[in-house]
Design a protein around this motif. Structure first.
Motif, PDB file in Angstrom:
ATOM      1  N   SER A 183       0.831  -1.210   0.000  1.00  0.00           N
ATOM      2  CA  SER A 183       0.000   0.000   0.000  1.00  0.00           C
ATOM      3  C   SER A 183       0.865   1.260   0.000  1.00  0.00           C
ATOM      4  O   SER A 183       0.581   2.211  -0.742  1.00  0.00           O
ATOM      5  CB  SER A 183      -0.913   0.021   1.232  1.00  0.00           C
ATOM      6  OG  SER A 183      -1.902  -0.965   1.139  1.00  0.00           O
TER       7      SER A 183
ATOM      8  N   LEU B  69       2.378   1.744  -3.452  1.00  0.00           N
ATOM      9  CA  LEU B  69       1.378   2.250  -4.394  1.00  0.00           C
ATOM     10  C   LEU B  69       1.041   3.713  -4.099  1.00  0.00           C
ATOM     11  O   LEU B  69       0.860   4.515  -5.033  1.00  0.00           O
ATOM     12  CB  LEU B  69       0.112   1.390  -4.338  1.00  0.00           C
ATOM     13  CG  LEU B  69       0.235  -0.033  -4.894  1.00  0.00           C
ATOM     14  CD1 LEU B  69      -1.009  -0.847  -4.568  1.00  0.00           C
ATOM     15  CD2 LEU B  69       0.469  -0.014  -6.411  1.00  0.00           C
ATOM     16  N   ASP B  70       0.970   4.057  -2.827  1.00  0.00           N
ATOM     17  CA  ASP B  70       0.703   5.455  -2.466  1.00  0.00           C
ATOM     18  C   ASP B  70       1.790   6.367  -3.021  1.00  0.00           C
ATOM     19  O   ASP B  70       1.510   7.488  -3.466  1.00  0.00           O
ATOM     20  CB  ASP B  70       0.636   5.611  -0.942  1.00  0.00           C
ATOM     21  CG  ASP B  70      -0.644   5.060  -0.346  1.00  0.00           C
ATOM     22  OD1 ASP B  70      -1.595   4.803  -1.098  1.00  0.00           O
ATOM     23  OD2 ASP B  70      -0.680   4.878   0.891  1.00  0.00           O
TER      24      ASP B  70
ATOM     25  N   ASN C  98      -5.980  -4.303 -11.581  1.00  0.00           N
ATOM     26  CA  ASN C  98      -5.986  -5.149 -10.390  1.00  0.00           C
ATOM     27  C   ASN C  98      -4.577  -5.683 -10.168  1.00  0.00           C
ATOM     28  O   ASN C  98      -3.943  -6.192 -11.102  1.00  0.00           O
ATOM     29  CB  ASN C  98      -6.955  -6.330 -10.552  1.00  0.00           C
ATOM     30  CG  ASN C  98      -8.402  -5.915 -10.377  1.00  0.00           C
ATOM     31  OD1 ASN C  98      -8.696  -4.879  -9.766  1.00  0.00           O
ATOM     32  ND2 ASN C  98      -9.321  -6.712 -10.907  1.00  0.00           N
TER      33      ASN C  98
ATOM     34  N   TYR D 112      -5.246  -5.617  -4.687  1.00  0.00           N
ATOM     35  CA  TYR D 112      -5.461  -4.173  -4.732  1.00  0.00           C
ATOM     36  C   TYR D 112      -6.174  -3.803  -6.028  1.00  0.00           C
ATOM     37  O   TYR D 112      -5.851  -4.325  -7.101  1.00  0.00           O
ATOM     38  CB  TYR D 112      -4.132  -3.415  -4.690  1.00  0.00           C
ATOM     39  CG  TYR D 112      -3.344  -3.626  -3.427  1.00  0.00           C
ATOM     40  CD1 TYR D 112      -3.462  -2.743  -2.356  1.00  0.00           C
ATOM     41  CD2 TYR D 112      -2.491  -4.723  -3.298  1.00  0.00           C
ATOM     42  CE1 TYR D 112      -2.748  -2.948  -1.187  1.00  0.00           C
ATOM     43  CE2 TYR D 112      -1.780  -4.930  -2.129  1.00  0.00           C
ATOM     44  CZ  TYR D 112      -1.911  -4.043  -1.088  1.00  0.00           C
ATOM     45  OH  TYR D 112      -1.196  -4.254   0.075  1.00  0.00           O
ATOM     46  N   ALA D 113      -7.111  -2.880  -5.914  1.00  0.00           N
ATOM     47  CA  ALA D 113      -7.689  -2.231  -7.084  1.00  0.00           C
ATOM     48  C   ALA D 113      -7.032  -0.863  -7.226  1.00  0.00           C
ATOM     49  O   ALA D 113      -7.070  -0.053  -6.284  1.00  0.00           O
ATOM     50  CB  ALA D 113      -9.194  -2.081  -6.931  1.00  0.00           C
ATOM     51  N   VAL D 114      -6.386  -0.628  -8.360  1.00  0.00           N
ATOM     52  CA  VAL D 114      -5.660   0.619  -8.611  1.00  0.00           C
ATOM     53  C   VAL D 114      -6.368   1.346  -9.748  1.00  0.00           C
ATOM     54  O   VAL D 114      -6.531   0.786 -10.833  1.00  0.00           O
ATOM     55  CB  VAL D 114      -4.188   0.338  -8.998  1.00  0.00           C
ATOM     56  CG1 VAL D 114      -3.440   1.647  -9.209  1.00  0.00           C
ATOM     57  CG2 VAL D 114      -3.505  -0.510  -7.934  1.00  0.00           C
ATOM     58  N   GLU D 115      -6.798   2.572  -9.483  1.00  0.00           N
ATOM     59  CA  GLU D 115      -7.536   3.333 -10.500  1.00  0.00           C
ATOM     60  C   GLU D 115      -6.820   4.632 -10.839  1.00  0.00           C
ATOM     61  O   GLU D 115      -6.301   5.313  -9.940  1.00  0.00           O
ATOM     62  CB  GLU D 115      -8.940   3.700  -9.981  1.00  0.00           C
ATOM     63  CG  GLU D 115      -9.935   2.560  -9.971  1.00  0.00           C
ATOM     64  CD  GLU D 115     -11.356   3.080  -9.809  1.00  0.00           C
ATOM     65  OE1 GLU D 115     -11.711   4.051 -10.510  1.00  0.00           O
ATOM     66  OE2 GLU D 115     -12.090   2.524  -8.972  1.00  0.00           O
TER      67      GLU D 115
ATOM     68  N   LEU E 189      -4.118   8.911  -9.047  1.00  0.00           N
ATOM     69  CA  LEU E 189      -3.966   7.463  -8.888  1.00  0.00           C
ATOM     70  C   LEU E 189      -4.366   7.091  -7.467  1.00  0.00           C
ATOM     71  O   LEU E 189      -3.835   7.632  -6.494  1.00  0.00           O
ATOM     72  CB  LEU E 189      -2.514   7.055  -9.150  1.00  0.00           C
ATOM     73  CG  LEU E 189      -2.227   5.557  -9.342  1.00  0.00           C
ATOM     74  CD1 LEU E 189      -2.849   5.052 -10.651  1.00  0.00           C
ATOM     75  CD2 LEU E 189      -0.726   5.291  -9.330  1.00  0.00           C
ATOM     76  N   THR E 190      -5.306   6.164  -7.331  1.00  0.00           N
ATOM     77  CA  THR E 190      -5.743   5.704  -6.017  1.00  0.00           C
ATOM     78  C   THR E 190      -5.635   4.184  -5.960  1.00  0.00           C
ATOM     79  O   THR E 190      -5.591   3.500  -6.985  1.00  0.00           O
ATOM     80  CB  THR E 190      -7.191   6.117  -5.722  1.00  0.00           C
ATOM     81  OG1 THR E 190      -8.063   5.533  -6.712  1.00  0.00           O
ATOM     82  CG2 THR E 190      -7.349   7.633  -5.751  1.00  0.00           C
ATOM     83  N   ASN E 191      -5.582   3.669  -4.734  1.00  0.00           N
ATOM     84  CA  ASN E 191      -5.575   2.215  -4.560  1.00  0.00           C
ATOM     85  C   ASN E 191      -6.370   1.861  -3.324  1.00  0.00           C
ATOM     86  O   ASN E 191      -6.494   2.650  -2.388  1.00  0.00           O
ATOM     87  CB  ASN E 191      -4.150   1.672  -4.472  1.00  0.00           C
ATOM     88  CG  ASN E 191      -3.460   2.029  -3.174  1.00  0.00           C
ATOM     89  OD1 ASN E 191      -3.621   1.348  -2.154  1.00  0.00           O
ATOM     90  ND2 ASN E 191      -2.690   3.128  -3.187  1.00  0.00           N
TER      91      ASN E 191
ATOM     92  N   SER F  51      -6.868  -1.594  -0.698  1.00  0.00           N
ATOM     93  CA  SER F  51      -6.435  -2.943  -0.345  1.00  0.00           C
ATOM     94  C   SER F  51      -7.638  -3.823  -0.030  1.00  0.00           C
ATOM     95  O   SER F  51      -8.625  -3.372   0.556  1.00  0.00           O
ATOM     96  CB  SER F  51      -5.510  -2.882   0.870  1.00  0.00           C
ATOM     97  OG  SER F  51      -5.160  -4.168   1.317  1.00  0.00           O
TER      98      SER F  51
END
Length: 653
Positions: free
Chosen positions: A517, A520-521, A540, A550-553, A559-561, A563
């Motif tokens: 996390s 990704l952040d 994904n 994780y779903a990453v959009e 960009l958000t994720n 868990s």
């Protein structure tokens, strides 16, 4: 050279400070056993990791007018180098091998080590010295008092990963240690590493005109930093444990000097370990390299709790910095002075704030009571009254002073040219600045010269004069962090930002300890919004070996994720074991190489992956702190797009 005004200021300090109280010098020397026959410790990479010899000029018994007399006193006290006995046949410290101390408690069968320094090399040298002088003993446990790198980074110098895995060595730490050891310095890590050049005076010569001390130690070691995860976490507020026959009572103190920190009491020895909560100096409520603002009131309350729980009977107090104190009366004196200075800082600043004193005035208004000014242990070496008082206001009221003119101010680069024009041009400002300099009115001089430097960043005459002003201000500072910041700015105004390798602050251990996390952040922080605008995708990310998903959009150039969730209709699914993702995070391999090796699998359209790679900035700690100091735009380094950049430097809190 120090001006006549700086010399006069230093003389006034000399006359008003309690130099007749020399107890610290007696305590700093007490228990000395031996020093090694070397003053330098070499790093595995070939550089000098530690160099006490570079500060030996401090031992000339000479007054330096370019150093605040209180700071010179502290700098001499921190010249302790070697092995010291704290409690006869029970507790020892090696001091002067790193910014922090490393402590050795003799158990029934081996050593229990408290805080194994910043670097593998300095910790290993300390253990070697202890075993040579006191007899060879295995290490049976390591205690991390808190989550800053100078208290865990050298663990691999005293124990191996294999010994820990086999259960031969316990590693004990406060609850939340791993989270905070990594997370506290991720999001703004590159900026923190640039700012440490100022706070720690990284570029300054070690001389009366440069770096003299770092208040809680001489400097930070430049060796190999690692991180061995704890095997035991202390979770309760007060928790007892016996390790290798040594009874310890741990006091968790979250929200003090570190988000995860603990004191320790040894009841059988009547000895209190104060971690970095009581070091005989006022610490940072706000640290200039950057960190979340700390709670001065909570810090005071935790010291008070220690005073009433352990300080009533303790006969010895030692810590991860500075030197021990002996005798119950002396211990209670130091504990009370530290308790009271943090409480006073919180309470008096808020007292003034409630009468309308603002964040832009408080540093000129707040002064500790005279009774605390006359106690060395209440002096602001690591912190300063100026930046700590502003931090208290910021914690409770924020950065705004209530004047709408400062609510949406112009950037200094935009307002600078107007100031220069309205003051009649650069010549007028330089003449007035020189006049103020010659009168010793350095803060006034810096006010107008700073406007000039922002208005005309290439005006070297203006930058040189501002550097002269900064130098005199720096010489007059008791806090080395503030001194270093002024002197480092002066250096860069004259010389420009030097090129070269930046200090390494995070090795493979630290990257391995990062949560997915967090990684990704930080990818989201690296995202260049302009390039991302108008592009949307969903990825994904699945790591089967640790059962994470994780779903990453990417949407709205953000960009958000999340868990624990995956999207029903992703554009792309990436499946990779966390153990195979870690080399990508470290920059050892690229994600494409892991795909080619079959260690990562793509399902769907790989276009979002390529788009994301093209949108990520590579941060480097070479941005300007003062205008007109960057010699040329350096090309961004070619790196693995998904590699985690260096984390921020947390040595010294």
């Amino acid at each position: 050279m120090p001006s006549e005004f700086t010399i006069k200021t230093q003389q006034q300090h000399q006359e008003t400070l309690p130099f007749s109280d020399t107890r610290d010098f007696d305590e700093a020397k007490k228990g000395f056993i031996a020093a090694p026959d070397y003053k330098q410790i070499k790093a595995e990479a070939g550089n000098i990791a530690w160099d006490m010899a570079s500060y030996e000029w401090l031992l000339q018994d000479k007054v330096f007018d370019s150093i605040h007399p209180s700071l010179q006193r502290q700098a001499v006290l921190n010249m302790a180098y070697g092995l010291y006995e704290v409690v006869p046949d029970k507790i020892y410290q090696v001091r002067g091998f790193d910014l922090a101390n490393i402590s050795f408690i003799k158990g029934d069968t081996g050593w229990i080590i408290f805080d194994p320094l910043t670097a593998k090399e300095t910790a290993a040298a300390a253990l070697k010295l202890v075993n040579e002088k006191l007899g060879q003993r295995p290490v049976v446990a390591v205690v991390y008092s808190h989550s800053h790198a100078d208290h865990f980074g050298g663990a691999r110098g005293v124990v191996s990963e294999e010994e820990v895995a086999a259960g031969k060595v316990q590693i004990i730490a406060p609850d939340g240690f791993m989270l905070h050891a990594v997370s506290e310095n991720v999001y703004a890590g590159n900026a923190m590493n640039r700012r440490l050049f100022f706070q720690y005076g990284v570029l300054l010569p070690r001389s009366p005109f440069g770096h003299v001390d770092q208040s809680i130690g001489k400097n930070t070691a430049a060796g190999t930093t690692g991180l061995l995860p704890p095997t035991v976490l202390i979770k309760d507020d007060i928790e007892e444990m016996t390790v290798d026959g040594v009874k310890m009572i741990f006091q968790n103190t979250p929200g003090t000097e570190a988000p995860a920190e603990m004191n320790t009491y040894f009841p059988d020895f009547k000895t209190f370990w104060a971690a970095e909560n009581i070091t005989g100096t006022v610490h940072n409520i706000y640290t200039l390299r950057g960190a979340l603002i700390r709670d001065a009131l909570e810090w005071s309350k935790q010291i008070n709790k220690a005073l009433y729980m352990f300080g009533q009977e303790a006969e010895v107090m030692f810590a991860s910095h500075s030197w021990p104190r002996w005798g119950n009366e002396r211990i209670q004196e130091v504990m009370r002075s530290q308790r009271d200075i943090y409480a006073n800082l919180n309470n008096e600043v808020l007292h003034l704030a409630n009468q309308g004193v603002t964040i832009n005035e408080i540093h000129n208004e707040y002064k500790p009571p005279k009774s605390l000014q006359q106690q060395w242990s209440a002096h602001s070496y690591h912190g300063s009254e100026q930046h700590n008082s502003r931090a208290v206001v910021n914690r409770y009221l924020g950065y705004w002073d209530g004047n709408p003119a400062t609510l949406i101010p112009l950037s200094p680069r935009d307002s600078g040219p107007l100031y220069v024009e309205m003051m009649g041009g650069a010549g007028n400002i330089i003449n007035k600045g020189k006049e103020l300099y010659d009168k010793g009115e350095y803060l006034l001089a810096s006010e107008i010269l700073n406007k000039l430097v922002y208005g005309e960043p290439e005006n070297q005459k203006g930058k040189d004069l501002l550097a002269d002003v900064f130098e005199q201000i720096g010489y007059q500072q008791e806090s080395p962090s503030v001194r270093n910041s002024f002197l480092a700015a002066a250096y860069e105004l004259r010389q420009g930002i030097p090129s070269g390798a930046s200090p390494k602050t995070s090795g493979p251990d630290v990257i391995r300890a990062m949560s997915t996390s967090l990684w990704l952040d930080f990818l989201a922080i690296r995202l260049e919004s302009e390039k991302a605008d108008g592009i949307n995708f969903v990825i994904n990310l699945i790591t089967p070996d640790n059962d994470e998903k994780y779903a990453v959009e990417l949407s709205n150039a953000t960009l958000t994720n999340i868990s624990g969730f995956i999207a029903n209709e992703p554009d792309l699914t990436i499946t990779i074991n966390r153990s195979d993702l870690e080399p990508v995070m470290m920059g050892a391999v690229t994600l494409d190489e892991q795909i080619e090796k079959g260690k990562a699998k793509l399902e769907g359209d790989r276009k979002p992956l390529d788009q994301l790679k093209s949108m990520l900035a590579n941060f480097t700690p070479d941005f300007e702190m003062m205008p007109g100091t960057k010699k040329s735009e350096s090309a961004q380094p070619s790196v693995n797009s998904f590699a985690q950049p260096e984390l921020g430097h947390t040595d010294g809190g």
